[in-house]
Design a protein around this motif. Structure first.
Motif, PDB file in Angstrom:
ATOM      1  N   ARG A  29       0.837  -1.213   0.000  1.00 50.44           N
ATOM      2  CA  ARG A  29       0.000   0.000   0.000  1.00 50.44           C
ATOM      3  C   ARG A  29       0.872   1.262   0.000  1.00 50.44           C
ATOM      4  O   ARG A  29       0.584   2.230  -0.700  1.00 50.44           O
ATOM      5  CB  ARG A  29      -0.942   0.002   1.189  1.00 50.44           C
ATOM      6  CG  ARG A  29      -2.043  -1.025   1.066  1.00 50.44           C
ATOM      7  CD  ARG A  29      -3.086  -0.862   2.156  1.00 50.44           C
ATOM      8  NE  ARG A  29      -4.040  -1.953   2.133  1.00 50.44           N
ATOM      9  CZ  ARG A  29      -5.021  -2.066   1.236  1.00 50.44           C
ATOM     10  NH1 ARG A  29      -5.159  -1.152   0.304  1.00 50.44           N
ATOM     11  NH2 ARG A  29      -5.852  -3.083   1.283  1.00 50.44           N
ATOM     12  N   GLU A  30       1.934   1.257   0.786  1.00 49.01           N
ATOM     13  CA  GLU A  30       2.856   2.390   0.845  1.00 49.01           C
ATOM     14  C   GLU A  30       3.501   2.605  -0.530  1.00 49.01           C
ATOM     15  O   GLU A  30       3.615   3.741  -1.009  1.00 49.01           O
ATOM     16  CB  GLU A  30       3.926   2.104   1.903  1.00 49.01           C
ATOM     17  CG  GLU A  30       4.872   3.231   2.176  1.00 49.01           C
ATOM     18  CD  GLU A  30       5.848   2.856   3.278  1.00 49.01           C
ATOM     19  OE1 GLU A  30       7.064   3.006   3.050  1.00 49.01           O
ATOM     20  OE2 GLU A  30       5.395   2.390   4.351  1.00 49.01           O
ATOM     21  N   PHE A  31       3.904   1.534  -1.175  1.00 44.11           N
ATOM     22  CA  PHE A  31       4.501   1.591  -2.508  1.00 44.11           C
ATOM     23  C   PHE A  31       3.504   2.174  -3.511  1.00 44.11           C
ATOM     24  O   PHE A  31       3.854   3.042  -4.315  1.00 44.11           O
ATOM     25  CB  PHE A  31       4.935   0.182  -2.932  1.00 44.11           C
ATOM     26  CG  PHE A  31       5.490   0.090  -4.319  1.00 44.11           C
ATOM     27  CD1 PHE A  31       6.805   0.433  -4.579  1.00 44.11           C
ATOM     28  CD2 PHE A  31       4.694  -0.334  -5.367  1.00 44.11           C
ATOM     29  CE1 PHE A  31       7.329   0.343  -5.859  1.00 44.11           C
ATOM     30  CE2 PHE A  31       5.204  -0.432  -6.656  1.00 44.11           C
ATOM     31  CZ  PHE A  31       6.525  -0.081  -6.899  1.00 44.11           C
ATOM     32  N   MET A  32       2.255   1.695  -3.474  1.00 44.81           N
ATOM     33  CA  MET A  32       1.232   2.204  -4.396  1.00 44.81           C
ATOM     34  C   MET A  32       0.966   3.682  -4.146  1.00 44.81           C
ATOM     35  O   MET A  32       0.829   4.457  -5.087  1.00 44.81           O
ATOM     36  CB  MET A  32      -0.068   1.393  -4.251  1.00 44.81           C
ATOM     37  CG  MET A  32       0.030  -0.020  -4.762  1.00 44.81           C
ATOM     38  SD  MET A  32      -1.546  -0.932  -4.821  1.00 44.81           S
ATOM     39  CE  MET A  32      -2.178  -0.769  -3.172  1.00 44.81           C
ATOM     40  N   SER A  33       0.908   4.079  -2.889  1.00 40.17           N
ATOM     41  CA  SER A  33       0.599   5.454  -2.527  1.00 40.17           C
ATOM     42  C   SER A  33       1.716   6.410  -2.942  1.00 40.17           C
ATOM     43  O   SER A  33       1.456   7.431  -3.580  1.00 40.17           O
ATOM     44  CB  SER A  33       0.361   5.543  -1.028  1.00 40.17           C
ATOM     45  OG  SER A  33       0.141   6.872  -0.652  1.00 40.17           O
ATOM     46  N   GLY A  39      -1.827   7.921  -3.923  1.00 39.12           N
ATOM     47  CA  GLY A  39      -2.313   8.658  -2.762  1.00 39.12           C
ATOM     48  C   GLY A  39      -3.279   7.852  -1.909  1.00 39.12           C
ATOM     49  O   GLY A  39      -3.065   6.675  -1.634  1.00 39.12           O
ATOM     50  N   ASN A  40      -4.390   8.473  -1.513  1.00 39.86           N
ATOM     51  CA  ASN A  40      -5.385   7.811  -0.660  1.00 39.86           C
ATOM     52  C   ASN A  40      -6.105   6.674  -1.369  1.00 39.86           C
ATOM     53  O   ASN A  40      -6.687   5.812  -0.728  1.00 39.86           O
ATOM     54  CB  ASN A  40      -6.407   8.831  -0.147  1.00 39.86           C
ATOM     55  CG  ASN A  40      -5.773   9.813   0.814  1.00 39.86           C
ATOM     56  OD1 ASN A  40      -4.755   9.507   1.435  1.00 39.86           O
ATOM     57  ND2 ASN A  40      -6.361  10.989   0.927  1.00 39.86           N
ATOM     58  N   GLU A  41      -6.082   6.679  -2.697  1.00 41.23           N
ATOM     59  CA  GLU A  41      -6.721   5.608  -3.465  1.00 41.23           C
ATOM     60  C   GLU A  41      -6.099   4.244  -3.124  1.00 41.23           C
ATOM     61  O   GLU A  41      -6.779   3.225  -3.153  1.00 41.23           O
ATOM     62  CB  GLU A  41      -6.564   5.893  -4.963  1.00 41.23           C
ATOM     63  CG  GLU A  41      -7.254   4.911  -5.867  1.00 41.23           C
ATOM     64  CD  GLU A  41      -6.963   5.169  -7.339  1.00 41.23           C
ATOM     65  OE1 GLU A  41      -7.354   4.319  -8.153  1.00 41.23           O
ATOM     66  OE2 GLU A  41      -6.349   6.207  -7.669  1.00 41.23           O
ATOM     67  N   ALA A  42      -4.817   4.245  -2.743  1.00 36.66           N
ATOM     68  CA  ALA A  42      -4.135   2.992  -2.393  1.00 36.66           C
ATOM     69  C   ALA A  42      -4.768   2.324  -1.172  1.00 36.66           C
ATOM     70  O   ALA A  42      -4.761   1.098  -1.058  1.00 36.66           O
ATOM     71  CB  ALA A  42      -2.654   3.251  -2.135  1.00 36.66           C
ATOM     72  N   GLU A  43      -5.337   3.122  -0.285  1.00 40.21           N
ATOM     73  CA  GLU A  43      -5.959   2.570   0.922  1.00 40.21           C
ATOM     74  C   GLU A  43      -7.274   1.869   0.626  1.00 40.21           C
ATOM     75  O   GLU A  43      -7.704   1.001   1.379  1.00 40.21           O
ATOM     76  CB  GLU A  43      -6.174   3.677   1.963  1.00 40.21           C
ATOM     77  CG  GLU A  43      -4.892   4.266   2.515  1.00 40.21           C
ATOM     78  CD  GLU A  43      -3.987   3.228   3.175  1.00 40.21           C
ATOM     79  OE1 GLU A  43      -4.506   2.346   3.896  1.00 40.21           O
ATOM     80  OE2 GLU A  43      -2.767   3.294   2.953  1.00 40.21           O
ATOM     81  N   THR A  44      -7.926   2.233  -0.470  1.00 40.90           N
ATOM     82  CA  THR A  44      -9.223   1.630  -0.793  1.00 40.90           C
ATOM     83  C   THR A  44      -9.106   0.388  -1.671  1.00 40.90           C
ATOM     84  O   THR A  44     -10.085  -0.316  -1.867  1.00 40.90           O
ATOM     85  CB  THR A  44     -10.136   2.657  -1.496  1.00 40.90           C
ATOM     86  OG1 THR A  44      -9.535   3.047  -2.735  1.00 40.90           O
ATOM     87  CG2 THR A  44     -10.362   3.876  -0.617  1.00 40.90           C
ATOM     88  N   VAL A  45      -7.903   0.137  -2.209  1.00 41.23           N
ATOM     89  CA  VAL A  45      -7.689  -1.046  -3.053  1.00 41.23           C
ATOM     90  C   VAL A  45      -7.857  -2.297  -2.191  1.00 41.23           C
ATOM     91  O   VAL A  45      -7.272  -2.400  -1.108  1.00 41.23           O
ATOM     92  CB  VAL A  45      -6.288  -1.012  -3.712  1.00 41.23           C
ATOM     93  CG1 VAL A  45      -5.981  -2.317  -4.411  1.00 41.23           C
ATOM     94  CG2 VAL A  45      -6.187   0.150  -4.672  1.00 41.23           C
ATOM     95  N   LEU A  46      -8.667  -3.243  -2.657  1.00 39.77           N
ATOM     96  CA  LEU A  46      -8.939  -4.464  -1.897  1.00 39.77           C
ATOM     97  C   LEU A  46      -7.879  -5.528  -2.196  1.00 39.77           C
ATOM     98  O   LEU A  46      -7.785  -6.011  -3.322  1.00 39.77           O
ATOM     99  CB  LEU A  46     -10.331  -4.992  -2.228  1.00 39.77           C
ATOM    100  CG  LEU A  46     -11.489  -4.054  -1.913  1.00 39.77           C
ATOM    101  CD1 LEU A  46     -12.802  -4.634  -2.410  1.00 39.77           C
ATOM    102  CD2 LEU A  46     -11.556  -3.773  -0.421  1.00 39.77           C
ATOM    103  N   PHE A  66      -5.170  -9.417  -5.523  1.00 39.85           N
ATOM    104  CA  PHE A  66      -6.189  -8.376  -5.516  1.00 39.85           C
ATOM    105  C   PHE A  66      -7.565  -9.012  -5.639  1.00 39.85           C
ATOM    106  O   PHE A  66      -7.747  -9.984  -6.363  1.00 39.85           O
ATOM    107  CB  PHE A  66      -5.953  -7.396  -6.673  1.00 39.85           C
ATOM    108  CG  PHE A  66      -4.710  -6.571  -6.511  1.00 39.85           C
ATOM    109  CD1 PHE A  66      -4.780  -5.290  -6.009  1.00 39.85           C
ATOM    110  CD2 PHE A  66      -3.464  -7.088  -6.847  1.00 39.85           C
ATOM    111  CE1 PHE A  66      -3.637  -4.528  -5.849  1.00 39.85           C
ATOM    112  CE2 PHE A  66      -2.317  -6.337  -6.689  1.00 39.85           C
ATOM    113  CZ  PHE A  66      -2.398  -5.053  -6.188  1.00 39.85           C
ATOM    114  N   LEU A  67      -8.542  -8.451  -4.926  1.00 35.29           N
ATOM    115  CA  LEU A  67      -9.904  -8.980  -4.980  1.00 35.29           C
ATOM    116  C   LEU A  67     -10.637  -8.535  -6.240  1.00 35.29           C
ATOM    117  O   LEU A  67     -11.529  -9.231  -6.716  1.00 35.29           O
ATOM    118  CB  LEU A  67     -10.689  -8.566  -3.736  1.00 35.29           C
ATOM    119  CG  LEU A  67     -10.260  -9.262  -2.447  1.00 35.29           C
ATOM    120  CD1 LEU A  67     -11.025  -8.699  -1.257  1.00 35.29           C
ATOM    121  CD2 LEU A  67     -10.491 -10.758  -2.558  1.00 35.29           C
TER     122      LEU A  67
END
Length: 195
Positions: A29-33, A39-46, A66-67
């Motif tokens: 998630r940190e890498f994606m963000s 950014g915050n979109e990384a936190e919503t990725v399932l 990934f779901l």
């Protein structure tokens, strides 16, 4: 059998030996963000799960399932745009060992075709150059054209010693051979680039 279709492999993520699945997921998630600018979109990725391929090695890649296929595709596309295909930090698809070996065998021809400004892409263990599809034949140690333009499409032959009628192969010297049931008809030079 588990599907690898929804997995991505993250290379170059810092970590520690004995990292937990939760810690690995947080690294992804940190890498994606930060790196992929999500950014915050990384936190919503399932993400169903994320873990190091070798948990005892802190430099081992992290595999994430990934779901949602759409989210996986978005992450993969952003990684390709931002990171490119090579480098210390990169994101790759999750392939079996056999597919990885076939892709490695096809890669010199991929590079050669790209350098020659041809339309080229790799899908699983297939190399597609200007609409013709090639696969690596382990028995021959060659690359075989399995389909091309509609008029050149190859059909498998039952009971034949060769898997394809009118097979097109690229041998280790890099010459392209078109053969009709084993008799050589045409040879053209298509050597891969030296690495």
């Amino acid at each position: 059998m588990r599907s690898r279709r929804d997995n991505l492999v993250f290379h170059g993520l810092p970590g520690s030996a004995g990292e937990t699945w939760e810690q690995s997921e947080e690294k992804v998630r940190e890498f994606m963000s930060e790196t992929l600018h999500m950014g915050n979109e990384a936190e919503t990725v399932l993400i169903a799960r994320a873990h190091r391929i070798n948990p005892r090695n802190s430099r081992s890649p992290v595999i994430a399932k990934f779901l949602k296929t759409s989210e996986r595709s978005t992450v993969f596309k952003k990684a390709r745009e931002i990171l490119g295909r090579d480098g210390y930090q990169r994101v790759t698809e999750d392939f079996t060992q056999r597919v990885r070996e076939d892709r490695r065998s096809l890669s010199p021809w991929f590079v050669k075709a790209r350098d020659d400004n041809k339309r080229v892409k790799m899908r699983q263990n297939k190399l597609i150059i200007d609409g013709s599809t090639y696969m690596y034949d382990r028995e021959k140690g060659d690359i075989v054209c399995v389909s091309g333009r509609r008029s050149d499409r190859l059909r498998s032959t039952r009971g034949s010693s060769t898997p394809y009628r009118d097979a097109v192969t690229i041998n280790a010297r890099g010459a392209l051979f078109t053969s009709e049931r084993g008799s050589s008809v045409e040879e053209r030079e298509v050597t891969p680039s030296a690495s």
